[in-house]
Enzyme design. Structure first.
Site, short mmCIF file in Angstrom:
data_model
loop_
_atom_site.label_atom_id
_atom_site.label_comp_id
_atom_site.label_asym_id
_atom_site.label_seq_id
_atom_site.Cartn_x
_atom_site.Cartn_y
_atom_site.Cartn_z
N GLU A 30 11.03 8.36 -5.98
CA GLU A 30 9.71 8.85 -5.55
C GLU A 30 9.88 10.23 -4.87
O GLU A 30 10.85 10.43 -4.13
CB GLU A 30 9.15 7.83 -4.55
N LYS A 56 0.30 7.24 -7.69
CA LYS A 56 0.50 6.01 -6.89
C LYS A 56 -0.83 5.44 -6.39
O LYS A 56 -1.60 6.12 -5.71
CB LYS A 56 1.42 6.34 -5.71
N CYS A 63 7.05 2.87 -5.74
CA CYS A 63 7.47 2.27 -4.47
C CYS A 63 6.56 1.13 -3.98
O CYS A 63 6.58 0.05 -4.51
CB CYS A 63 7.67 3.35 -3.41
C1 ACM Z 1 7.02 3.62 0.12
O1 ACM Z 1 6.04 3.30 -0.56
N1 ACM Z 1 7.58 4.80 -0.01
C2 ACM Z 1 7.60 2.68 1.08
#
Ligand code: ACM
Length: 274
Positions: A39, A118, A151
């Site tokens: 990420e 995301k 993530c």
């Molecule tokens: C995250 O979503 N970077 C913990």
């Protein structure tokens, strides 16, 4: 099909350094089909505020990082999924307007393929980024269906399920995981209940006292861990997989994990207990 993660320690705001590091990791490897990177691997993660994040954000696919990854994908004849600090090029860019997304780009030998933003932002990310607005797309790479989650999306079984129902055989999962115990237990579970492959590419290192958990993994549809990295070292690991195994949703002569779902029951309203 050869899939890999490159777990490394991106430096905050050092985009050139981070891109060079990615290039170097690939120099040692041949015949790779899909590489998954962490990420926000171009920019680092732990920004003080939107203003700082904005300084290191780029458009997809015209920004420097996407273009660099495209040339790398062409050169290595492979597909790459990479977490990118994205500023939306389609709207007027203002810091106040906060048009930043915690995104992942997919590129391949023929160039740009697509973007995922995301959906479920973690903790202070909510002060910096907009929640994703591109849904849960499926991308095809040489006939293999790939979905992307980033993530903290790991906490939301709905996202994994929807991608699997849409036919995803592999879910690429760029990550900057912080709490290691929970996510690493959950990922094999997501793989088993959806019968999919997962490639989680996590990062290592410490940024402004925030320690990342490493332990990137490649998981098969039975939840077997085909490759797993250490908690603190930079590592590229590869696994050979057969994506067609993810098409087998029939688990015995009478049970099919998708067709056996009881949709009429699941559609009950107001399930959330207040
Ligand atoms: C995250 O979503 N970077 C913990």
């Amino acid at each position: 099909m050869k899939v890999a993660f490159f777990q490394f320690d991106p430096k905050l705001g050092k985009i050139d350094y981070n891109l060079k590091k990615i290039e170097k990791s690939l120099s040692r490897i041949k015949n790779l089909n899909l590489l998954v990177l962490p990420e926000l691997c171009n920019s680092g993660y732990n920004f003080r505020d939107t203003k700082e994040a904005f300084k290191f954000a780029e458009e997809i696919p015209h920004g420097k990082s996407s273009q660099f990854l495209i040339s790398l994908a062409k050169q290595k004849k492979c597909f790459i999924v990479a977490g990118i600090n994205e500023k939306d090029g389609s709207t007027k860019l203002t810091i106040k307007g906060k048009k930043l997304y915690n995104s992942a780009v997919l590129v391949g030998p023929k160039g740009y393929i697509g973007t995922y933003r995301k959906l479920h932002l973690f903790y202070k990310e909510k002060d910096i980024f907009e929640p994703g607005n591109l849904g849960l797309p499926i991308f095809r790479i040489n006939g293999v269906k790939v979905g992307i989650l980033v993530c903290f999306d790991w906490r939301f079984p709905e996202a994994w399920r929807i991608l699997a129902l849409k036919g995803a055989q592999i879910i690429a999962h760029p990550s900057n995981l912080i709490v290691p115990k929970l996510s690493f237990r959950a990922l094999p579970g997501h793989a088993i209940v959806n019968r999919i492959f997962i490639v989680t590419s996590d990062r290592v290192g410490v940024e402004r006292k925030l320690k990342f958990a490493g332990r990137s993994m490649i998981v098969d549809p039975d939840g077997n861990i085909l490759a797993q990295a250490s908690a603190d070292k930079e590592e590229l690991q590869v696994a050979e997989i057969n994506p067609k195994l993810a098409n087998l949703k029939q688990v015995n002569s009478k049970n099919h994990i998708f067709k056996d779902r009881r949709l009429e029951i699941y559609q009950e309203k107001n399930l959330l207990v207040k």
